[in-house]
Motif scaffolding. Structure first.
Motif, PDB file in Angstrom:
ATOM      1  N   THR A   1      72.536  61.233 -29.386  1.00  0.00           N
ATOM      2  CA  THR A   1      71.076  61.339 -29.984  1.00  0.00           C
ATOM      3  C   THR A   1      70.279  61.826 -28.505  1.00  0.00           C
ATOM      4  O   THR A   1      70.608  61.345 -27.507  1.00  0.00           O
TER       5      THR A   1
ATOM      6  N   PHE B   1      66.832  62.009 -26.663  1.00  0.00           N
ATOM      7  CA  PHE B   1      65.566  60.996 -26.457  1.00  0.00           C
ATOM      8  C   PHE B   1      64.686  61.609 -25.175  1.00  0.00           C
ATOM      9  O   PHE B   1      65.349  61.434 -24.189  1.00  0.00           O
TER      10      PHE B   1
ATOM     11  N   LEU C   1      64.289  50.647 -24.985  1.00  0.00           N
ATOM     12  CA  LEU C   1      65.794  50.876 -25.321  1.00  0.00           C
ATOM     13  C   LEU C   1      66.361  49.616 -25.369  1.00  0.00           C
ATOM     14  O   LEU C   1      67.061  49.304 -26.549  1.00  0.00           O
TER      15      LEU C   1
ATOM     16  N   CYS D   1      73.873  54.901 -21.769  1.00  0.00           N
ATOM     17  CA  CYS D   1      73.384  56.295 -22.090  1.00  0.00           C
ATOM     18  C   CYS D   1      73.377  57.085 -20.576  1.00  0.00           C
ATOM     19  O   CYS D   1      73.243  56.599 -19.768  1.00  0.00           O
TER      20      CYS D   1
ATOM     21  N   LYS E   1      71.213  56.087 -35.075  1.00  0.00           N
ATOM     22  CA  LYS E   1      70.115  57.010 -34.962  1.00  0.00           C
ATOM     23  C   LYS E   1      68.807  56.423 -35.355  1.00  0.00           C
ATOM     24  O   LYS E   1      67.554  56.833 -34.774  1.00  0.00           O
TER      25      LYS E   1
ATOM     26  N   PHE F   1      66.320  54.888 -33.038  1.00  0.00           N
ATOM     27  CA  PHE F   1      65.444  55.904 -32.383  1.00  0.00           C
ATOM     28  C   PHE F   1      64.150  56.303 -33.004  1.00  0.00           C
ATOM     29  O   PHE F   1      63.130  56.665 -32.528  1.00  0.00           O
TER      30      PHE F   1
ATOM     31  N   VAL G   1      62.263  52.391 -31.526  1.00  0.00           N
ATOM     32  CA  VAL G   1      62.199  52.634 -29.968  1.00  0.00           C
ATOM     33  C   VAL G   1      60.602  53.299 -29.922  1.00  0.00           C
ATOM     34  O   VAL G   1      60.028  52.834 -28.996  1.00  0.00           O
TER      35      VAL G   1
ATOM     36  N   MET H   1      56.968  62.485 -26.795  1.00  0.00           N
ATOM     37  CA  MET H   1      58.081  61.986 -26.842  1.00  0.00           C
ATOM     38  C   MET H   1      59.113  62.809 -27.832  1.00  0.00           C
ATOM     39  O   MET H   1      58.573  63.139 -29.044  1.00  0.00           O
TER      40      MET H   1
ATOM     41  N   LEU I   1      62.550  63.733 -30.329  1.00  0.00           N
ATOM     42  CA  LEU I   1      63.724  63.154 -31.017  1.00  0.00           C
ATOM     43  C   LEU I   1      64.512  64.205 -31.639  1.00  0.00           C
ATOM     44  O   LEU I   1      64.044  65.133 -32.426  1.00  0.00           O
TER      45      LEU I   1
ATOM     46  N   VAL J   1      54.800  61.183 -30.640  1.00  0.00           N
ATOM     47  CA  VAL J   1      56.563  61.385 -31.082  1.00  0.00           C
ATOM     48  C   VAL J   1      56.529  62.792 -31.896  1.00  0.00           C
ATOM     49  O   VAL J   1      55.950  62.975 -32.871  1.00  0.00           O
TER      50      VAL J   1
ATOM     51  N   ALA K   1      59.500  64.570 -33.846  1.00  0.00           N
ATOM     52  CA  ALA K   1      60.807  64.680 -34.088  1.00  0.00           C
ATOM     53  C   ALA K   1      61.431  66.119 -34.697  1.00  0.00           C
ATOM     54  O   ALA K   1      60.620  66.792 -35.593  1.00  0.00           O
TER      55      ALA K   1
END
Length: 217
Positions: A30, A32, A64, A74, A93, A96, A100, A125, A127, A169, A171
Motif C-alpha cells: 500500500t 501512502f 498510523l 513500514c 488497505k 488507509f 488513517v 495525501m 493513496l 486526500v 486516491a
C-alpha cells in the motif's frame, strides 16, 4: 621539465554498476504519500521548516499507530517536504482509506492549534497500491510514480486550497474501485471523481476532504 601533474583517476564504473541489482523480487505494498503545502513559502525560516517536519512525522506516525499500522513495520522514505510510506500487504488497505485520513486530520488540527501560521501544516495525501521492487538504493516501480503524479496534480492542490481543513486526500482509481468503494463503515460518497493530469499521466482519481469530527471506526 617532466610532466609531474597527477594523472586523472580512472573509475571502473562498469564493474560497480554491474553489482547493483535487485535484492528482492517485486512485492505488493500500500502506497501512502504526503506532501506539505507551501513548505518553501517565503515566510518560513529553516527553524519553521524543522518544526513543520517534526510535527509532520509525529502526526503521520500517530495516525498510523492509532489505525493499527506499526510505523517500524513500514518502509519510510523522507521527501524533505513530505514522506512516502510503503505498508506491507499484510495490513488491510481499508484502514488507509477510512481510518488513517481521519486520524491524520485530527492530528494536524491539534498541531496547528498550538503553532504559529509559519509552523502550521496543511497536507496533500495520495493513496495507491501496487508492485514495488527494491534494490541497493531503495524502492522503485510504476505504482510509486503514479502515486506521486496524483500527489502533484492540480486536482488535489485545488481541493486543499478551497478547503477550510488541513488535509486533502487523492486516491487512485484502482484504490477507490478495489478498496474504498467496498468499505462497510466508511463513506465512499465523500470521494469526488476527478482527472489528474501531470506530465505523462492523465488518469481518473478520487478526492476526499476528511472531517475531523467524523467518528473513528
Amino acid at each position: 621539465m617532466p610532466n609531474r601533474e597527477t594523472p586523472a583517476p580512472r573509475w571502473n564504473i562498469g564493474s560497480k554498476l554491474s553489482r547493483v541489482g535487485p535484492v528482492a523480487n517485486a512485492m505488493h505494498y500500500t502506497i501512502f504519500a504526503v506532501d506539505v503545502a507551501g513548505f518553501n513559502a517565503p515566510g518560513r525560516t529553516n527553524l519553521h521548516r524543522l518544526i513543520v517536519r517534526s510535527g509532520l512525522y509525529r502526526a503521520v506516525e500517530d495516525a498510523l499507530a492509532t489505525s493499527g499500522v506499526r510505523w517500524r513495520a513500514c518502509h519510510r522514505i523522507d521527501l524533505g517536504d513530505g514522506v512516502l510510506v510503503l505498508a506491507p500487504g499484510a495490513y488491510p488497505k481499508a484502514v488507509f482509506g477510512e481510518r488513517v485520513p481521519q486520524e491524520l486530520a485530527k492530528n494536524l488540527s491539534a498541531h496547528n492549534s498550538v503553532h504559529s501560521p509559519e509552523e502550521q501544516i496543511r497536507l496533500r495525501m495520495a493513496l495507491h497500491a501496487g508492485e514495488i521492487t527494491r534494490d541497493a538504493h531503495g524502492f522503485t516501480g510504476s505504482a510509486i510514480i503514479h502515486a506521486f503524479r496524483l500527489l502533484d496534480s492540480r486536482a488535489v492542490k485545488d481541493a486543499l486550497s478551497a478547503s477550510d481543513g488541513d488535509l486533502a486526500v487523492i486516491a487512485s482509481n484502482w484504490f477507490y474501485e478495489e478498496v474504498i468503494r467496498h468499505i462497510q463503515f466508511g463513506d465512499p460518497g465523500a470521494y469526488i471523481s476527478v482527472f489528474a493530469a501531470v506530465k505523462e499521466t492523465t488518469a481518473r482519481a478520487w478526492v476526499h476532504l476528511p472531517a475531523i469530527d467524523a467518528p473513528a471506526v
